[in-house]
Design an enzyme around this catalytic site. Structure first.
Site, PDB file in Angstrom:
ATOM      1  N   GLU A 196       0.815  -1.219   0.020  1.00 12.33           N
ATOM      2  CA  GLU A 196      -0.058   0.187   0.022  1.00 12.33           C
ATOM      3  C   GLU A 196       0.897   1.155   0.069  1.00 12.33           C
ATOM      4  O   GLU A 196       0.542   2.156  -0.612  1.00 12.33           O
ATOM      5  CB  GLU A 196      -0.838   0.034   1.304  1.00 12.33           C
ATOM      6  CG  GLU A 196      -2.139  -0.846   1.266  1.00 12.33           C
ATOM      7  CD  GLU A 196      -3.107  -0.949   0.046  1.00 12.33           C
ATOM      8  OE1 GLU A 196      -3.506   0.345  -0.388  1.00 12.33           O
ATOM      9  OE2 GLU A 196      -3.047  -1.854  -0.905  1.00 12.33           O
ATOM     10  N   TRP A 236       1.530   1.803  -3.701  1.00 15.27           N
ATOM     11  CA  TRP A 236       0.736   2.278  -4.152  1.00 15.27           C
ATOM     12  C   TRP A 236       0.650   4.028  -4.041  1.00 15.27           C
ATOM     13  O   TRP A 236       0.534   4.612  -5.092  1.00 15.27           O
ATOM     14  CB  TRP A 236      -0.727   1.995  -3.727  1.00 15.27           C
ATOM     15  CG  TRP A 236      -1.239   0.562  -4.492  1.00 15.27           C
ATOM     16  CD1 TRP A 236      -1.286  -0.572  -4.001  1.00 15.27           C
ATOM     17  CD2 TRP A 236      -1.798   0.668  -5.889  1.00 15.27           C
ATOM     18  NE1 TRP A 236      -2.048  -1.360  -5.162  1.00 15.27           N
ATOM     19  CE2 TRP A 236      -2.141  -0.589  -6.233  1.00 15.27           C
ATOM     20  CE3 TRP A 236      -2.054   1.644  -6.754  1.00 15.27           C
ATOM     21  CZ2 TRP A 236      -2.858  -0.903  -7.327  1.00 15.27           C
ATOM     22  CZ3 TRP A 236      -2.432   1.365  -7.986  1.00 15.27           C
ATOM     23  CH2 TRP A 236      -2.944   0.122  -8.149  1.00 15.27           C
ATOM     24  N   TRP A 259     -18.611  11.744 -22.235  1.00 10.38           N
ATOM     25  CA  TRP A 259     -19.576  12.217 -21.680  1.00 10.38           C
ATOM     26  C   TRP A 259     -20.103  12.119 -20.239  1.00 10.38           C
ATOM     27  O   TRP A 259     -19.870  11.076 -19.682  1.00 10.38           O
ATOM     28  CB  TRP A 259     -21.159  12.034 -22.648  1.00 10.38           C
ATOM     29  CG  TRP A 259     -22.172  12.618 -21.986  1.00 10.38           C
ATOM     30  CD1 TRP A 259     -22.882  13.774 -22.402  1.00 10.38           C
ATOM     31  CD2 TRP A 259     -23.209  11.838 -21.180  1.00 10.38           C
ATOM     32  NE1 TRP A 259     -24.093  13.989 -21.956  1.00 10.38           N
ATOM     33  CE2 TRP A 259     -24.272  12.838 -20.726  1.00 10.38           C
ATOM     34  CE3 TRP A 259     -23.332  10.755 -20.174  1.00 10.38           C
ATOM     35  CZ2 TRP A 259     -25.369  12.753 -20.015  1.00 10.38           C
ATOM     36  CZ3 TRP A 259     -24.311  10.624 -19.465  1.00 10.38           C
ATOM     37  CH2 TRP A 259     -25.320  11.694 -19.224  1.00 10.38           C
ATOM     38  N   ASN A 269     -11.147   3.105   3.087  1.00 15.46           N
ATOM     39  CA  ASN A 269     -10.555   2.922   1.657  1.00 15.46           C
ATOM     40  C   ASN A 269     -11.710   2.185   0.602  1.00 15.46           C
ATOM     41  O   ASN A 269     -11.939   2.669  -0.316  1.00 15.46           O
ATOM     42  CB  ASN A 269      -8.929   2.742   1.249  1.00 15.46           C
ATOM     43  CG  ASN A 269      -8.555   2.779   0.016  1.00 15.46           C
ATOM     44  OD1 ASN A 269      -8.523   4.010  -0.375  1.00 15.46           O
ATOM     45  ND2 ASN A 269      -8.292   1.795  -0.340  1.00 15.46           N
ATOM     46  N   TRP A 328     -15.989  12.597 -12.527  1.00 14.41           N
ATOM     47  CA  TRP A 328     -14.950  12.053 -11.646  1.00 14.41           C
ATOM     48  C   TRP A 328     -14.310  13.261 -10.893  1.00 14.41           C
ATOM     49  O   TRP A 328     -14.081  13.382  -9.808  1.00 14.41           O
ATOM     50  CB  TRP A 328     -14.030  11.253 -11.992  1.00 14.41           C
ATOM     51  CG  TRP A 328     -12.958  11.616 -12.846  1.00 14.41           C
ATOM     52  CD1 TRP A 328     -13.364  11.432 -14.458  1.00 14.41           C
ATOM     53  CD2 TRP A 328     -11.881  12.523 -12.910  1.00 14.41           C
ATOM     54  NE1 TRP A 328     -12.267  11.949 -14.953  1.00 14.41           N
ATOM     55  CE2 TRP A 328     -11.356  12.675 -14.102  1.00 14.41           C
ATOM     56  CE3 TRP A 328     -10.953  12.952 -11.935  1.00 14.41           C
ATOM     57  CZ2 TRP A 328     -10.180  13.409 -14.601  1.00 14.41           C
ATOM     58  CZ3 TRP A 328      -9.987  13.569 -11.977  1.00 14.41           C
ATOM     59  CH2 TRP A 328      -9.441  13.845 -13.489  1.00 14.41           C
ATOM     60  N   TRP A 377      -9.793   8.399  -7.857  1.00 11.11           N
ATOM     61  CA  TRP A 377     -10.838   8.655  -8.593  1.00 11.11           C
ATOM     62  C   TRP A 377     -10.829   8.377 -10.143  1.00 11.11           C
ATOM     63  O   TRP A 377     -11.820   7.742 -10.535  1.00 11.11           O
ATOM     64  CB  TRP A 377     -11.244  10.147  -8.149  1.00 11.11           C
ATOM     65  CG  TRP A 377     -11.913  10.399  -7.284  1.00 11.11           C
ATOM     66  CD1 TRP A 377     -11.646  10.941  -6.044  1.00 11.11           C
ATOM     67  CD2 TRP A 377     -13.492  10.481  -7.059  1.00 11.11           C
ATOM     68  NE1 TRP A 377     -12.690  10.879  -5.121  1.00 11.11           N
ATOM     69  CE2 TRP A 377     -13.875  10.768  -5.912  1.00 11.11           C
ATOM     70  CE3 TRP A 377     -14.486  10.124  -8.144  1.00 11.11           C
ATOM     71  CZ2 TRP A 377     -15.161  10.905  -5.468  1.00 11.11           C
ATOM     72  CZ3 TRP A 377     -15.884  10.136  -7.595  1.00 11.11           C
ATOM     73  CH2 TRP A 377     -16.166  10.442  -6.130  1.00 11.11           C
TER      74      TRP A 377
END
Length: 472
Positions: A277, A280, A307, A343, A361, A384
């Site tokens: 992690e 990441w 769109w 998370n 987003w 996101w």
């Protein structure tokens, strides 16, 4: 030529600690008195990338930092305004011969560093910058061809194989000259914000170090099996501490690996998952470093111009936690109440906004940054875009999480949902995992689902397919 100064300056930014702070340690090792400074931004009112939760946390961190500096003959100097202008003034006032700082991973911070470097060159002031926020700078983790990685797994293999830097010494005394002008410790009203209503986690280096020790002692061994279940205390809860630099990534890595050496096989596996992690986190730093445009557009060029629906009542329902999808609403209400969201639930709520409501987003990204105490631009953007299907190593556009089955898998007894959505406290857990029949509500007083997930899933697939076909 460098001037023979009376002192040096250390600029505190996102490294609000004394222990294992590269730039502060090097400034102290110069042998000259150190002037520690933090410069407050001057924006007022609403901000796209922060809000009252994070600013209150910052205020509390600065208050403790000031006290900690006093204990080692330091004195936190506070200024406000343009950092280049304020550091120029401070250097002239103090006769400083050098400025020390840790590098910022974000584009705005990098631009500021280049402007400050140019000022120092013009003024004959030594300029010292250090990589401190991550174990490895993005330029250290590249493919054999020298290109940045776009997929996490090969990046992580390279990252894991690199030798990790060791912690650095904590300064014993800074001997800050007295009489330097300083502002008072700030309150959120400095930014024309109201005090947050959220119940925030305790700020400051001491609290962060306690959390780190507790996480290593009590949570990391079981991290693999507990981390995805939001009702459990299975995550480290150190994200805000890394964001503000209350703990060092070097110290966290070193102490985690020390615990691993003494752990049983299952515990070693849990710690290994936790270390990944951390990789990441640095993968997303690298993406932002090499592709700063991700803050404005989709990482994957194939999906640029996709769109998105106009935000309206459904977006407001998502923000307020009243979508009629219990796991989504629980996550949003946890965020509003605490400035934090688990998370796993971040992924669920983000994918719901982008794939069930078809809302851009970027709007969700900004809302999270305005409310999360641990809001980290790189990781938030990466999360996101992953959920939207547009980012680096993202879930394929056709991988669309079902909020009902996600709740059944990760909150089987409904404990998380019932904690944050009290009107569902007496509802049988199975009803929290199944769409109500005939478009009704899960329980009286709770809103009916604002969309049909199955129908919106098909609509998402059609939107992406149509966009791909249009691009040829």
């Amino acid at each position: 030529m460098p001037r023979d100064g009376k002192c040096v300056i250390h600029w505190f930014r996102r490294d609000l600690r004394l222990a294992d702070n590269t730039a502060l340690s090097r400034a102290s090792a110069s042998g000259l008195p150190v002037v520690p400074v933090h410069i407050l931004s001057e924006w007022k009112g609403e901000h796209s990338w922060t809000g009252s939760n994070r600013q209150q946390f910052l205020c509390d961190c600065l208050a403790e930092l000031s006290s900690s500096l006093d204990a080692i003959s330091g004195n936190l100097i506070l200024r406000k305004g343009d950092p280049i202008r304020e550091l120029e003034k401070l250097a002239k006032e103090t006769g400083a011969s050098a400025i020390y700082l840790n590098k910022d991973p974000d584009p705005h911070g990098k631009k500021t560093e280049e402007l400050l470097r140019a000022f120092c060159q013009r003024s004959g002031i030594d300029f010292h910058t250090f990589d401190d926020v991550a174990l490895h700078h993005p330029s250290e983790v590249l493919t054999q061809a020298g290109a940045p990685y776009k997929v996490f797994t090969p990046y992580s293999r390279n990252w894991l194989g690199l030798e990790k830097p060791a912690p650095v010494a904590k300064p014993s005394a800074l001997n800050t000259p007295r009489g330097i002008r300083s502002l008072e410790l700030p309150k959120v009203s400095h930014w024309k914000l109201d005090a947050p209503s959220a119940d925030l986690i305790r700020a400051g280096e001491k609290a962060a170090r306690l959390r780190m020790r507790r996480a290593i002692r009590e949570r990391l061994a079981d991290y693999e099996k507990d981390r995805d279940f939001p009702a459990r205390d299975g995550t480290s809860r150190l994200s805000q501490d890394l964001r503000f630099g209350l703990i060092s990534i070097r110290t966290l890595y070193a102490e985690s690996m020390a615990a691993r050496s003494e752990a049983k096989p299952a515990g070693k596996k849990g710690i290994d998952v936790f270390i990944k992690e951390l990789a990441w986190r640095e993968f997303y730093f690298a993406i932002l470093h090499h592709f700063p445009e991700v803050l404005d557009v989709e990482f994957n060029p194939d999906w640029r111009g996709l769109w998105w629906a106009e935000p309206g009542k459904q977006f407001e329902a998502w923000k307020e936690g009243r979508t009629g999808f219990p796991i989504v609403d629980a996550g949003m209400r946890e965020l509003l109440a605490t400035g934090f969201m688990h998370n796993r639930v971040r992924m669920i709520t983000a994918m719901f906004l982008t794939k069930d409501l078809h809302i851009d987003w970027r709007l969700g990204e900004s809302f999270f940054m305005q409310h999360l105490t641990d809001g980290e631009i790189a990781s938030n953007n990466g999360g996101w875009q992953w959920s939207a299907g547009t980012g680096a190593d993202a879930a394929p556009y056709f991988r669309i999480q079902n909020p009902w089955s996600q709740a059944a898998r990760y909150d089987a007894d409904g404990a998380y949902i019932k904690r944050w959505v009290p009107e569902l406290a007496s509802v049988d857990a199975k009803k929290l995992h199944t769409p109500p029949k005939d478009g009704g509500s899960v329980a009286p007083g709770y809103p009916a689902p604002i969309v049909d997930h199955k129908a919106e899933r098909e609509r998402t697939l059609e939107i992406f397919k149509r966009h791909r076909a249009k691009r040829g």
